[in-house]
Design a protein around this motif. Structure first.
Motif, PDB file in Angstrom:
ATOM      1  N   VAL A 133      27.881   6.008  17.909  1.00 33.88           N
ATOM      2  CA  VAL A 133      27.366   6.794  16.800  1.00 33.88           C
ATOM      3  C   VAL A 133      26.934   8.120  17.401  1.00 33.88           C
ATOM      4  CG1 VAL A 133      25.022   5.835  17.006  1.00 33.88           C
ATOM      5  CG2 VAL A 133      25.779   6.870  14.859  1.00 33.88           C
ATOM      6  N   LEU A 134      27.175   9.215  16.703  1.00 35.47           N
ATOM      7  CA  LEU A 134      26.866  10.524  17.272  1.00 35.47           C
ATOM      8  C   LEU A 134      26.466  11.513  16.201  1.00 35.47           C
ATOM      9  CD1 LEU A 134      30.074  12.466  17.737  1.00 35.47           C
ATOM     10  CD2 LEU A 134      30.288  10.019  17.911  1.00 35.47           C
ATOM     11  N   TYR A 135      25.605  12.430  16.616  1.00 30.89           N
ATOM     12  CA  TYR A 135      25.081  13.450  15.711  1.00 30.89           C
ATOM     13  C   TYR A 135      24.308  14.456  16.537  1.00 30.89           C
ATOM     14  CZ  TYR A 135      20.928  10.538  16.343  1.00 30.89           C
ATOM     15  OH  TYR A 135      19.907   9.815  16.888  1.00 30.89           O
ATOM     16  N   GLY A 136      23.962  15.562  15.907  1.00 31.33           N
ATOM     17  CA  GLY A 136      23.040  16.525  16.488  1.00 31.33           C
ATOM     18  C   GLY A 136      22.007  16.921  15.455  1.00 31.33           C
ATOM     19  N   GLY A 165      22.429  17.547  21.075  1.00 30.50           N
ATOM     20  CA  GLY A 165      21.501  18.672  21.114  1.00 30.50           C
ATOM     21  C   GLY A 165      20.626  18.822  19.884  1.00 30.50           C
ATOM     22  N   ASP A 166      19.491  19.495  20.073  1.00 31.82           N
ATOM     23  CA  ASP A 166      18.445  19.796  19.085  1.00 31.82           C
ATOM     24  C   ASP A 166      17.704  18.540  18.657  1.00 31.82           C
ATOM     25  OD1 ASP A 166      18.932  22.470  19.318  1.00 31.82           O
ATOM     26  OD2 ASP A 166      19.459  22.796  17.225  1.00 31.82           O
ATOM     27  N   PHE A 167      16.511  18.399  19.243  1.00 26.99           N
ATOM     28  CA  PHE A 167      15.664  17.227  19.062  1.00 26.99           C
ATOM     29  C   PHE A 167      14.320  17.660  18.477  1.00 26.99           C
ATOM     30  CE2 PHE A 167      18.410  16.875  22.675  1.00 26.99           C
ATOM     31  CZ  PHE A 167      18.873  15.579  22.727  1.00 26.99           C
ATOM     32  N   ALA A 168      13.830  16.913  17.530  1.00 26.75           N
ATOM     33  CA  ALA A 168      12.433  16.958  17.084  1.00 26.75           C
ATOM     34  C   ALA A 168      12.060  18.198  16.288  1.00 26.75           C
ATOM     35  CB  ALA A 168      11.475  16.834  18.283  1.00 26.75           C
ATOM     36  N   TYR A 169      12.582  19.363  16.650  1.00 27.96           N
ATOM     37  CA  TYR A 169      12.216  20.656  16.030  1.00 27.96           C
ATOM     38  C   TYR A 169      10.712  20.890  16.109  1.00 27.96           C
ATOM     39  CZ  TYR A 169      16.975  21.390  14.466  1.00 27.96           C
ATOM     40  OH  TYR A 169      18.327  21.606  14.439  1.00 27.96           O
ATOM     41  N   ASP A 170      10.150  20.983  17.317  1.00 29.49           N
ATOM     42  CA  ASP A 170      10.811  20.987  18.605  1.00 29.49           C
ATOM     43  C   ASP A 170      10.039  20.084  19.555  1.00 29.49           C
ATOM     44  OD1 ASP A 170      12.718  22.883  17.782  1.00 29.49           O
ATOM     45  OD2 ASP A 170      11.360  24.531  18.262  1.00 29.49           O
ATOM     46  N   LEU A 171      10.664  19.670  20.646  1.00 31.74           N
ATOM     47  CA  LEU A 171       9.992  18.802  21.603  1.00 31.74           C
ATOM     48  C   LEU A 171       8.692  19.410  22.125  1.00 31.74           C
ATOM     49  CD1 LEU A 171      13.060  17.574  23.700  1.00 31.74           C
ATOM     50  CD2 LEU A 171      11.729  16.200  22.080  1.00 31.74           C
ATOM     51  N   HIS A 172       8.650  20.738  22.269  1.00 30.98           N
ATOM     52  CA  HIS A 172       7.470  21.394  22.833  1.00 30.98           C
ATOM     53  C   HIS A 172       6.401  21.713  21.789  1.00 30.98           C
ATOM     54  CE1 HIS A 172       9.613  24.893  21.196  1.00 30.98           C
ATOM     55  NE2 HIS A 172       8.413  25.422  21.082  1.00 30.98           N
ATOM     56  N   SER A 173       6.730  21.618  20.505  1.00 29.65           N
ATOM     57  CA  SER A 173       5.839  22.116  19.453  1.00 29.65           C
ATOM     58  C   SER A 173       4.509  21.361  19.435  1.00 29.65           C
ATOM     59  CB  SER A 173       6.514  21.995  18.088  1.00 29.65           C
ATOM     60  OG  SER A 173       7.633  22.848  18.013  1.00 29.65           O
ATOM     61  N   ASP A 325      40.904  16.077  25.082  1.00 36.91           N
ATOM     62  CA  ASP A 325      41.454  15.558  23.831  1.00 36.91           C
ATOM     63  C   ASP A 325      40.564  15.820  22.621  1.00 36.91           C
ATOM     64  OD1 ASP A 325      43.801  13.963  24.950  1.00 36.91           O
ATOM     65  OD2 ASP A 325      42.124  13.137  26.090  1.00 36.91           O
ATOM     66  N   LEU A 326      39.248  15.666  22.803  1.00 37.08           N
ATOM     67  CA  LEU A 326      38.332  15.630  21.667  1.00 37.08           C
ATOM     68  C   LEU A 326      37.028  16.321  22.071  1.00 37.08           C
ATOM     69  CD1 LEU A 326      37.681  14.515  18.815  1.00 37.08           C
ATOM     70  CD2 LEU A 326      37.066  12.345  19.913  1.00 37.08           C
ATOM     71  N   GLU A 327      36.557  17.248  21.212  1.00 33.73           N
ATOM     72  CA  GLU A 327      35.364  18.025  21.524  1.00 33.73           C
ATOM     73  C   GLU A 327      34.353  17.873  20.389  1.00 33.73           C
ATOM     74  OE1 GLU A 327      36.470  22.046  22.631  1.00 33.73           O
ATOM     75  OE2 GLU A 327      38.346  21.339  23.536  1.00 33.73           O
ATOM     76  N   PHE A 328      33.160  17.355  20.728  1.00 39.48           N
ATOM     77  CA  PHE A 328      32.086  17.175  19.748  1.00 39.48           C
ATOM     78  C   PHE A 328      31.064  18.299  19.878  1.00 39.48           C
ATOM     79  CE2 PHE A 328      33.373  12.619  20.091  1.00 39.48           C
ATOM     80  CZ  PHE A 328      33.731  12.455  18.754  1.00 39.48           C
ATOM     81  N   TRP A 329      30.617  18.790  18.722  1.00 38.13           N
ATOM     82  CA  TRP A 329      29.641  19.873  18.655  1.00 38.13           C
ATOM     83  C   TRP A 329      28.620  19.556  17.574  1.00 38.13           C
ATOM     84  CZ3 TRP A 329      31.122  23.214  22.472  1.00 38.13           C
ATOM     85  CH2 TRP A 329      32.474  23.268  22.796  1.00 38.13           C
ATOM     86  N   ALA A 330      27.569  20.366  17.511  1.00 38.52           N
ATOM     87  CA  ALA A 330      26.562  20.230  16.454  1.00 38.52           C
ATOM     88  C   ALA A 330      26.100  21.640  16.071  1.00 38.52           C
ATOM     89  CB  ALA A 330      25.411  19.334  16.921  1.00 38.52           C
ATOM     90  N   HIS A 331      24.778  21.885  16.022  1.00 39.33           N
ATOM     91  CA  HIS A 331      24.189  23.203  15.769  1.00 39.33           C
ATOM     92  C   HIS A 331      24.273  23.613  14.297  1.00 39.33           C
ATOM     93  CE1 HIS A 331      22.396  26.951  16.953  1.00 39.33           C
ATOM     94  NE2 HIS A 331      23.398  27.657  16.494  1.00 39.33           N
ATOM     95  N   GLU A 332      25.463  23.539  13.709  1.00 40.53           N
ATOM     96  CA  GLU A 332      25.603  23.779  12.275  1.00 40.53           C
ATOM     97  C   GLU A 332      25.190  22.503  11.538  1.00 40.53           C
ATOM     98  OE1 GLU A 332      26.286  26.837  11.339  1.00 40.53           O
ATOM     99  OE2 GLU A 332      26.492  27.317  13.469  1.00 40.53           O
ATOM    100  N   ILE A 365      32.425  18.908  14.336  1.00 36.07           N
ATOM    101  CA  ILE A 365      31.058  19.433  14.304  1.00 36.07           C
ATOM    102  C   ILE A 365      30.212  18.484  13.472  1.00 36.07           C
ATOM    103  CG2 ILE A 365      29.592  21.396  13.696  1.00 36.07           C
ATOM    104  CD1 ILE A 365      32.237  23.098  13.802  1.00 36.07           C
ATOM    105  N   THR A 366      29.162  17.917  14.083  1.00 36.96           N
ATOM    106  CA  THR A 366      28.368  16.902  13.399  1.00 36.96           C
ATOM    107  C   THR A 366      26.884  17.163  13.627  1.00 36.96           C
ATOM    108  OG1 THR A 366      27.927  14.506  13.219  1.00 36.96           O
ATOM    109  CG2 THR A 366      28.777  15.317  15.353  1.00 36.96           C
ATOM    110  N   GLY A 367      26.319  18.072  12.822  1.00 38.62           N
ATOM    111  CA  GLY A 367      24.933  18.483  13.008  1.00 38.62           C
ATOM    112  C   GLY A 367      24.060  18.264  11.796  1.00 38.62           C
TER     113      GLY A 367
END
Length: 437
Positions: A133-136, A165-173, A325-332, A365-367
């Motif tokens: 399972v995957l997501y951002g 990528g992109d966790f918690a919004y934000d880990l440091h907050s 073969d396959l490239e996974f992204w997020a951000h959007e 792209i899975t964000g």
């Protein structure tokens, strides 16, 4: 004074995920698993707020007593916020596991133990079909997909989770208290299956220190870039953020690029590619997207795709050259599946079967897992390289069935778990020599 502290805790019971410190600070929390890149091993990571032992008590998940013990170590992490909050990050590697066997475990020591959790050791070799399972872009606030992900995981639907990528919004907050709360919230998932990560832009604060401290990925770069093998695939995680935060050292762009090339050279050796033909990457910011914003992926010469001026360290040519073969992204904060594409040109395998022996890499792209920034809209007209666009909260599933077939599907949480997109990626030959029909 102690009574006042207890009263303060009571006042904040309406926000249960933000736990009060000062009572039971040696109790393990934020328990999560990761695969250390070594067959028959699993790593357990957790947090305490006082010094404590780093021990895992484990055994076969048979309902009997846990009879095995493993010891590790803890490092002190001091957040960069004004309060300079400190915590202890414990890491223990379990070795000698039987492939495919289910184990029960608890972590901690004499100062306190976690609940008992269980996991299934990954199978060894390349002749099996791992399920992902995957997501951002999942936050502490509005993590809409998390309850469904938790249900899926408890049902045993996945072997590995990829967080792009992109966790918690934000880990440091809030002096890293948001990071603590997020890690508690994902524990019902992350304590059961390996939670594999790569950094995003929201991890940048204090030179990605919260990300680097909290997660335990293979390799020696504190999770910035690494690779590992699972089933018939070689998976590469990397940081797109080195292209954008040059203040932490522009040399990181070159260092990562050289590492990527060496890793791809090794992965594409004929005997290696025969055994593990699939090469899959995960990085946060996409090369392409058709969202209605001004992010890098909307630019014709995006930094991730083309590299730094003048065209140095661009990743599209590198990945194309070695037959990724396959490239996974997020951000959007949306889901977008692209046609097989290179340099803005579509290279479908055929009109009837575009993802059978395609002539270029496939991008997903899975964000849209859910965060306080909500969803990102698309431009009205899709680009010619864009195949499917979905503006729902959700996440992606992947099963690498064998050396020739991968199944990919998108789950919409908005539509009660409905599968809203699915494709077979089929290749009976791999490597850069097969590109462009």
């Amino acid at each position: 004074m102690r009574g006042l502290a207890r009263a303060a805790c009571v006042l904040f019971l309406w926000l249960p995920q933000l736990q009060c410190e000062g009572f039971g600070n040696s109790q393990p929390e934020q328990v999560h698993l990761s695969y250390p890149g070594v067959a028959t091993a699993m790593r357990v990571t957790w947090t305490t707020f006082d010094p404590a032992e780093s021990v895992v008590n484990f055994g076969l998940d048979s309902g009997k007593a846990l009879t095995q013990w493993a010891k590790g170590s803890a490092k002190t992490f001091v957040d960069g916020g004004k309060l300079a909050r400190s915590m202890f990050i414990h890491r223990v590697t379990l070795s000698g596991l039987s492939p495919g066997q289910r184990y029960a475990y608890r972590c901690g020591g004499r100062q306190g133990w976690s609940d008992v959790y269980s996991f299934r050791a990954l199978r060894n070799g390349s002749d099996w079909s791992p399920r992902f399972v995957l997501y951002g872009d999942m936050g502490l606030e509005n993590p809409q997909s998390l309850p469904r992900l938790t249900q899926d995981t408890e049902k045993g639907m996945y072997d590995v989770l990829l967080h792009v990528g992109d966790f918690a919004y934000d880990l440091h907050s809030d002096n890293a208290q948001v990071g603590d709360a997020f890690m508690r919230d994902i524990q019902p998932v992350a304590a059961l299956i390996p939670y594999m990560t790569c950094p995003g832009n929201h991890e940048e604060k204090y030179n990605f220190s919260n990300y680097r401290a909290r997660f335990s990925m293979p390799g020696d770069t504190e999770g910035l870039w690494y690779s590992w093998d699972v089933g018939p695939a070689h998976i590469i995680a990397f940081s797109t953020e080195v292209y954008f935060f040059l203040k932490y050292g522009p040399q990181l762009v070159a260092e990562q690029f050289r590492w990527l090339e060496r890793d791809l050279q090794e992965a594409t050796r004929p005997e290696r590619r025969k055994d593990r033909p699939w090469i899959i990457t995960m990085g946060h910011r996409p090369m392409y997207c058709s969202n209605n914003d001004h992010d890098d992926c909307t630019q014709y010469e995006s930094l991730v795709r083309e590299g730094l001026y003048p065209h140095q360290y661009g990743l599209e040519d590198l990945f194309y050259r070695y037959g990724v073969d396959l490239e996974f992204w997020a951000h959007e904060h949306s889901y977008e599946r692209l046609w097989p594409v290179y340099d803005y040109q579509v290279y479908n395998g055929s009109t009837e079967a575009p993802y059978t022996n395609p002539g270029a890499p496939v991008h997903i792209i899975t964000g849209s897992a859910g965060c306080k920034e909500r969803l990102d809209p698309f431009v009205p007209d899709p680009r010619e390289w864009s195949a499917v666009r979905i503006e729902d909260y959700g996440y992606t599933r992947m099963q690498i069935l064998n050396r020739t077939h991968i199944w990919l599907e998108q789950v919409s949480d908005d539509q009660d778990g409905k599968v809203v997109d699915g494709i077979w990626l089929i290749k009976d030959r791999q490597g850069p020599g097969v590109w462009r029909p």
